[in-house]
Design an enzyme around this catalytic site. Structure first.
Site, PDB file in Angstrom:
ATOM      1  N   LYS A  66       0.799  -1.243   0.000  1.00  0.00           N
ATOM      2  CA  LYS A  66       0.000   0.000   0.000  1.00  0.00           C
ATOM      3  C   LYS A  66       0.826   1.284   0.000  1.00  0.00           C
ATOM      4  O   LYS A  66       0.369   2.341   0.421  1.00  0.00           O
ATOM      5  CB  LYS A  66      -1.028   0.037   1.156  1.00  0.00           C
ATOM      6  CG  LYS A  66      -1.874  -1.186   1.311  1.00  0.00           C
ATOM      7  CD  LYS A  66      -2.305  -1.824   0.029  1.00  0.00           C
ATOM      8  CE  LYS A  66      -3.281  -0.990  -0.779  1.00  0.00           C
ATOM      9  NZ  LYS A  66      -3.552  -1.665  -2.102  1.00  0.00           N
ATOM     10  N   SER A  67       2.057   1.159  -0.494  1.00  0.00           N
ATOM     11  CA  SER A  67       2.940   2.332  -0.553  1.00  0.00           C
ATOM     12  C   SER A  67       2.989   2.955  -1.938  1.00  0.00           C
ATOM     13  O   SER A  67       3.724   3.926  -2.144  1.00  0.00           O
ATOM     14  CB  SER A  67       4.366   1.918  -0.172  1.00  0.00           C
ATOM     15  OG  SER A  67       4.390   1.327   1.091  1.00  0.00           O
ATOM     16  N   THR A  70       1.507  -0.309  -7.197  1.00  0.00           N
ATOM     17  CA  THR A  70       0.829  -0.390  -8.487  1.00  0.00           C
ATOM     18  C   THR A  70       1.390   0.680  -9.430  1.00  0.00           C
ATOM     19  O   THR A  70       1.664   0.426 -10.603  1.00  0.00           O
ATOM     20  CB  THR A  70      -0.685  -0.144  -8.287  1.00  0.00           C
ATOM     21  OG1 THR A  70      -1.117  -0.912  -7.163  1.00  0.00           O
ATOM     22  CG2 THR A  70      -1.487  -0.517  -9.503  1.00  0.00           C
ATOM     23  N   HIS A 128       7.385  -8.290  -2.001  1.00  0.00           N
ATOM     24  CA  HIS A 128       7.137  -7.528  -0.768  1.00  0.00           C
ATOM     25  C   HIS A 128       8.067  -7.989   0.362  1.00  0.00           C
ATOM     26  O   HIS A 128       8.030  -7.425   1.451  1.00  0.00           O
ATOM     27  CB  HIS A 128       5.700  -7.745  -0.275  1.00  0.00           C
ATOM     28  CG  HIS A 128       4.649  -6.932  -0.987  1.00  0.00           C
ATOM     29  ND1 HIS A 128       4.776  -5.593  -1.253  1.00  0.00           N
ATOM     30  CD2 HIS A 128       3.417  -7.286  -1.446  1.00  0.00           C
ATOM     31  CE1 HIS A 128       3.670  -5.156  -1.863  1.00  0.00           C
ATOM     32  NE2 HIS A 128       2.841  -6.158  -1.993  1.00  0.00           N
ATOM     33  N   ARG A 150       6.147   5.205   1.620  1.00  0.00           N
ATOM     34  CA  ARG A 150       5.092   6.226   1.735  1.00  0.00           C
ATOM     35  C   ARG A 150       4.910   6.609   3.195  1.00  0.00           C
ATOM     36  O   ARG A 150       5.245   5.809   4.090  1.00  0.00           O
ATOM     37  CB  ARG A 150       3.802   5.593   1.201  1.00  0.00           C
ATOM     38  CG  ARG A 150       2.654   6.531   1.000  1.00  0.00           C
ATOM     39  CD  ARG A 150       1.427   5.761   0.508  1.00  0.00           C
ATOM     40  NE  ARG A 150       0.354   6.663   0.117  1.00  0.00           N
ATOM     41  CZ  ARG A 150      -0.869   6.281  -0.193  1.00  0.00           C
ATOM     42  NH1 ARG A 150      -1.182   4.992  -0.193  1.00  0.00           N
ATOM     43  NH2 ARG A 150      -1.795   7.168  -0.516  1.00  0.00           N
ATOM     44  N   SER A 158      -4.574   3.270   3.790  1.00  0.00           N
ATOM     45  CA  SER A 158      -4.765   2.584   2.513  1.00  0.00           C
ATOM     46  C   SER A 158      -4.918   1.077   2.742  1.00  0.00           C
ATOM     47  O   SER A 158      -5.787   0.423   2.154  1.00  0.00           O
ATOM     48  CB  SER A 158      -3.567   2.884   1.610  1.00  0.00           C
ATOM     49  OG  SER A 158      -3.746   2.317   0.348  1.00  0.00           O
ATOM     50  N   TYR A 216       6.816   8.040  -2.236  1.00  0.00           N
ATOM     51  CA  TYR A 216       5.529   8.292  -2.895  1.00  0.00           C
ATOM     52  C   TYR A 216       5.245   9.790  -2.986  1.00  0.00           C
ATOM     53  O   TYR A 216       4.881  10.300  -4.049  1.00  0.00           O
ATOM     54  CB  TYR A 216       4.432   7.580  -2.101  1.00  0.00           C
ATOM     55  CG  TYR A 216       3.028   7.711  -2.651  1.00  0.00           C
ATOM     56  CD1 TYR A 216       2.534   6.764  -3.543  1.00  0.00           C
ATOM     57  CD2 TYR A 216       2.197   8.760  -2.273  1.00  0.00           C
ATOM     58  CE1 TYR A 216       1.237   6.866  -4.046  1.00  0.00           C
ATOM     59  CE2 TYR A 216       0.907   8.871  -2.767  1.00  0.00           C
ATOM     60  CZ  TYR A 216       0.429   7.921  -3.654  1.00  0.00           C
ATOM     61  OH  TYR A 216      -0.856   8.034  -4.142  1.00  0.00           O
ATOM     62  N   ARG A 285      -7.969   3.663  -5.093  1.00  0.00           N
ATOM     63  CA  ARG A 285      -9.003   4.131  -4.173  1.00  0.00           C
ATOM     64  C   ARG A 285      -9.118   5.656  -4.236  1.00  0.00           C
ATOM     65  O   ARG A 285     -10.092   6.182  -4.742  1.00  0.00           O
ATOM     66  CB  ARG A 285      -8.667   3.667  -2.747  1.00  0.00           C
ATOM     67  CG  ARG A 285      -9.755   3.915  -1.720  1.00  0.00           C
ATOM     68  CD  ARG A 285      -9.282   3.517  -0.333  1.00  0.00           C
ATOM     69  NE  ARG A 285      -8.197   4.349   0.144  1.00  0.00           N
ATOM     70  CZ  ARG A 285      -8.341   5.452   0.866  1.00  0.00           C
ATOM     71  NH1 ARG A 285      -9.532   5.875   1.203  1.00  0.00           N
ATOM     72  NH2 ARG A 285      -7.292   6.158   1.269  1.00  0.00           N
TER      73      ARG A 285
HETATM   74  P1  A3P Z   1      -4.994   5.055  -1.329  1.00  0.00           P
HETATM   75  O1  A3P Z   1      -5.608   3.842  -0.740  1.00  0.00           O
HETATM   76  O2  A3P Z   1      -4.505   6.022  -0.310  1.00  0.00           O
HETATM   77  O3  A3P Z   1      -5.849   5.699  -2.364  1.00  0.00           O
HETATM   78  P2  A3P Z   1      -0.296  -0.260  -3.617  1.00  0.00           P
HETATM   79  O4  A3P Z   1      -0.230  -0.011  -5.095  1.00  0.00           O
HETATM   80  O5  A3P Z   1       1.056  -0.403  -2.997  1.00  0.00           O
HETATM   81  O6  A3P Z   1      -1.245  -1.317  -3.282  1.00  0.00           O
HETATM   82  O7  A3P Z   1      -0.830   1.111  -2.988  1.00  0.00           O
HETATM   83  C1  A3P Z   1      -2.115   1.542  -3.274  1.00  0.00           C
HETATM   84  C2  A3P Z   1      -2.188   3.019  -3.043  1.00  0.00           C
HETATM   85  O8  A3P Z   1      -1.575   3.711  -4.143  1.00  0.00           O
HETATM   86  C3  A3P Z   1      -3.633   3.488  -3.014  1.00  0.00           C
HETATM   87  O9  A3P Z   1      -3.662   4.596  -2.114  1.00  0.00           O
HETATM   88  C4  A3P Z   1      -3.857   3.903  -4.455  1.00  0.00           C
HETATM   89  O10 A3P Z   1      -4.923   4.791  -4.638  1.00  0.00           O
HETATM   90  C5  A3P Z   1      -2.531   4.537  -4.794  1.00  0.00           C
HETATM   91  N1  A3P Z   1      -2.259   4.512  -6.244  1.00  0.00           N
HETATM   92  C6  A3P Z   1      -2.540   3.533  -7.124  1.00  0.00           C
HETATM   93  N2  A3P Z   1      -2.151   3.875  -8.344  1.00  0.00           N
HETATM   94  C7  A3P Z   1      -1.587   5.105  -8.267  1.00  0.00           C
HETATM   95  C8  A3P Z   1      -1.005   5.987  -9.216  1.00  0.00           C
HETATM   96  N3  A3P Z   1      -0.936   5.670 -10.493  1.00  0.00           N
HETATM   97  N4  A3P Z   1      -0.545   7.168  -8.761  1.00  0.00           N
HETATM   98  C9  A3P Z   1      -0.615   7.507  -7.459  1.00  0.00           C
HETATM   99  N5  A3P Z   1      -1.178   6.708  -6.511  1.00  0.00           N
HETATM  100  C10 A3P Z   1      -1.656   5.523  -6.909  1.00  0.00           C
END
Ligand code: A3P
Length: 319
Positions: A66-67, A70, A128, A150, A158, A216, A285
């Site tokens: 969740k940092s 993606t 991870h 992050r 997140s 991030y 999200r």
């Molecule tokens: P939030 O839940 O705060 O919206 P991971 O990819 O490590 O699972 O982390 C997911 C977090 O990255 C989510 O944060 C998501 O919205 C955000 N995220 C996904 N794609 C992104 C992008 N292209 N640019 C910036 N943030 C992104």
């Protein structure tokens, strides 16, 4: 301090049941070699330690969950394959970034090892696992790592949302406060988060040519500059012609939160396998920073910040 966890014997399920338990709600973790590994992935983590052979030119996208994984998967994949796929017909337009770059844990968990072995070099893989748990073939070869970190407060928020969204209907909701406690104690998946980040941070100081440490928030502030930094690290810097043609901006745009979130491929479909399924849209999200303010009291935020300061003290890393 030295972790005293013994090495796993042959029968890992018996061994796993002896390890300390943590996590929250449906996320069960076990303390293994100093980190709280999700129980369902522990056999894969042990198998990776024993059997995974990195290639010298492998590239690993690494993160605490969740940092912004993606995003980094998308940017790395788009940058490394830009001569192969024109941006107008790019796989990222039709596939979720997690379908383009899979986790090593996932290849092992889902029995896809031969698929991973068949990937042409240089492979782009994600992981991870904490640095200290990686097999020697990864840490003592010339393979490279890009790490994204992050603000711990946003990472926790997140993670809580992500897990709540994928929670089976039969499982009770987890109050945010419970997830907060687990996160502070370090028992959230592959926690403690600070130790995870610090290990890669130190590796990046020791070997900056092998480990690129990204934040991030800095990437949000300056996506183009960080995309250039990433391309240079990946040994495929943008040429003058590409710069003039706006390729960097195009890649940043393709991988932006708004663009990826708007694509059909990310509105439908799922990720994961046995024991853990999430919808593709859960990876997009809200994006950005500061959502912690909507979930934490000022006191909770102060407590988490104090842990961060204490853990990172004199490391040179700030989060
Ligand atoms: P939030 O839940 O705060 O919206 P991971 O990819 O490590 O699972 O982390 C997911 C977090 O990255 C989510 O944060 C998501 O919205 C955000 N995220 C996904 N794609 C992104 C992008 N292209 N640019 C910036 N943030 C992104």
């Amino acid at each position: 301090e030295e972790d005293q966890t013994p090495r796993p014997p042959q029968d890992c399920s018996d061994f796993i049941s002896t390890l300390p338990k943590g996590g929250w709600g449906p996320i069960r973790t076990r303390k293994y070699q100093g980190f709280w590994v999700p129980e369902i992935f522990l056999p894969s983590v042990m198998a990776i330690q024993k059997n995974f052979k990195a290639r010298p030119d492998d590239l690993f996208v690494v993160s605490y969950p969740k940092s912004g994984t993606t995003w980094l998967k998308a940017l790395t994949f788009a940058t490394m394959t830009r001569t192969q796929y024109p941006l107008a017909h790019h796989p990222l337009l039709s596939f979720n970034p997690h379908d383009c770059v899979l986790y090593v844990e996932q290849y092992f968990h889902e029995g896809l090892i031969s698929k991973m072995e068949a990937l042409p070099s240089p492979r782009i893989l994600a992981i991870h696992m904490p640095y200290s748990l990686l097999p020697d073939s990864m840490t003592s070869s010339s393979c490279r790592f890009v790490y994204i970190c992050r603000d711990p407060k946003d990472t926790l928020v997140s993670m809580w949302h992500f897990r709540e969204k994928s929670r089976p209907k039969t499982v009770e909701p987890t109050p945010f406060a419970e997830a907060f406690e687990a996160f502070c104690e370090g028992t959230s998946p592959v926690g403690p988060m600070w130790d995870h980040a610090l290990e890669y941070w130190r590796a990046s100081l020791r070997s900056p040519e092998r480990v690129l440490f990204l934040k991030y928030e800095e990437m949000m502030d300056e996506p183009v500059g960080n995309a250039r930094r990433l391309a240079e690290f990946l040994s495929c810097p943008f040429t003058e012609e590409e710069e003039k043609g706006g390729v960097v901006e195009d890649i940043v745009e393709l991988c932006s939160f708004e663009k990826l979130k708007s694509l059909e491929a990310n509105k439908m479909g799922t990720q994961g396998g046995p024991g853990f399924v999430v919808t593709n849209d859960s990876f997009f999200r809200k994006g950005g920073g500061g959502d912690w303010k909507n979930h934490m009291s000022p006191e909770m935020a102060r407590r988490l910040d104090a842990i961060t300061q204490h853990k990172l003290f004199e490391s040179g890393l700030t989060l």
